[in-house]
Design an enzyme around this catalytic site. Structure first.
Site, PDB file in Angstrom:
ATOM      1  N   GLN A  43      42.677 -24.446  35.970  1.00 47.03           N
ATOM      2  CA  GLN A  43      43.995 -25.430  36.617  1.00 47.03           C
ATOM      3  C   GLN A  43      43.190 -26.679  37.084  1.00 47.03           C
ATOM      4  OE1 GLN A  43      47.337 -24.977  35.669  1.00 47.03           O
ATOM      5  NE2 GLN A  43      47.366 -27.114  36.418  1.00 47.03           N
TER       6      GLN A  43
ATOM      7  N   ASP B 233      43.094 -25.494  26.121  1.00 45.90           N
ATOM      8  CA  ASP B 233      43.884 -26.566  26.533  1.00 45.90           C
ATOM      9  C   ASP B 233      43.366 -27.902  25.585  1.00 45.90           C
ATOM     10  OD1 ASP B 233      45.317 -26.634  28.794  1.00 45.90           O
ATOM     11  OD2 ASP B 233      43.833 -26.168  30.283  1.00 45.90           O
TER      12      ASP B 233
ATOM     13  N   LYS C   3      52.878 -20.733  34.132  1.00 44.54           N
ATOM     14  CA  LYS C   3      52.034 -20.264  32.886  1.00 44.54           C
ATOM     15  C   LYS C   3      51.916 -18.842  32.690  1.00 44.54           C
ATOM     16  CE  LYS C   3      49.719 -24.647  32.986  1.00 44.54           C
ATOM     17  NZ  LYS C   3      48.428 -25.666  33.397  1.00 44.54           N
TER      18      LYS C   3
END
Ligand code: NAP
Length: 293
Positions: free
Chosen positions: A97, A120, A53
């Site tokens: 994460q 997200d 990422k």
């Protein structure tokens, strides 16, 4: 009929090139999009996702604020870091994460992220906005699936889509996006899960089948109608002694046989996977643009 393969890596590369241009435009206005990244612990898979990422951010000019924290980090310290990022004008998006180590309360952590930086798209505020059709950060994997369909010229409007899987990160948001009264929605959606009676009865009627079950061979050739579009979200490790690692990745679809009956199909790897990170970049750039406005 042999299906055309949807090249997710190519679609993702095209989108990243577009995003790179948007970032360059923003930089001319003195705005550098920033992503705050938090990884707790040393899980090797999570570590490689985070590295991928951050690399993707660097490639298109997004600044990433890397925070790799020890596995024993306390809930209090993690929440304090998120609050600091919420207040930091250099940070437009915050990525924690998952999964987190067991002692941390995931819901509480995700709820601390400001909905305006929730790239997200997991915060209930964004989920609610998405459901009622307001502007929201859309969750990355389902949004990536929709982009793959649109950019492969698949007609969603009026199509019957059967989704296999009802998780909060894939099945449910995808169904919600596809039923929106919008040019990228207007589908008729059926959602299937482990309590569905006769899965094949439903999948056989679909113009578009989306598999997100997390089980190899959930969708076989006898379960789809000729010419259907098949999107495979699943990522499963299966043993393979011919590989150095001892395993290989497969999706939820029996790719070799289904591709002989479908009109379009995504492979695993190289289908939906590359789109997920791309949509995270997309949301971060969107957030920076909103801030600028
Ligand atoms: P999940 O939380 O385990 O949910 C799986 C869903 O599939 C559940 O709703 C389950 O039903 C349903 N299901 C499982 N087996 C089924 C069967 N035989 N028939 C009908 N329904 C079945 O998984 P997830 O997080 O949504 O992820 C799904 C897959 O996508 C996984 O392989 C994951 O690794 C992959 N994934 C890929 C990406 C990407 O970037 N490519 C991103 C996210 C996830 P119940 O609700 O009844 O249990």
């Amino acid at each position: 009929m042999t299906a055309r393969i949807i090249d997710g890596a190519k679609v993702a590369a095209d989108m990243r090139a577009e995003l790179k241009e948007h970032v360059a435009e923003l930089k001319k206005q003195g705005i550098v999009p920033g992503l705050g990244v938090i990884l707790v612990g040393q899980d090797p898979a999570s570590n490689s996702y985070v590295t991928a990422k951050e690399r993707a951010c660097a490639e298109i000019g997004i600044y990433s604020d890397d925070n790799r924290l020890p596995a024993q980090t306390s809930q209090k310290d993690l929440i304090a870091l998120i609050k600091k990022m919420n207040a930091d004008p250099k940070i437009n998006g915050i990525l924690v994460q998952l999964p987190l180590p067991k002692h941390l309360i995931e819901d509480q952590v995700l709820m601390t992220i400001s909905p305006d930086k929730d790239v997200d798209g997991f915060h209930p505020t964004n989920v609610g906005r998405m459901v009622v059709g307001e502007k929201a950060f859309l969750p990355c994997t389902p949004h990536g699936v929709i982009q793959l369909l649109i950019r492969s010229s698949v007609t969603i409007d009026g199509s019957h889509v059967v989704i296999v899987g009802r998780s909060n990160i894939v099945g449910k948001p995808l169904a919600n996006m596809l039923i929106q009264k919008s040019p990228t929605g207007n589908a008729t959606v059926t959602i299937c899960h482990t309590r569905t009676k006769n899965l094949a009865f439903h999948t056989k009627q679909a113009d578009i089948v989306i598999a997100a079950a997390g089980k190899p061979n959930t969708i076989t050739a006898d379960m789809i109608k000729p010419g259907a579009v098949v999107i495979d979200v699943g990522v499963n490790r299966i043993e393979d002694s011919t590989k150095k690692s001892g395993y290989r990745l497969v999706g939820d679809v029996d790719f070799e046989n289904v591709k002989e009956k479908a009109s379009l199909i995504t492979p695993v790897p190289g289908g939906v996977g590359p789109m997920t990170i791309t949509m995270l970049l997309y949301n971060t750039v969107e957030s920076a643009k909103r801030n600028a406005e």
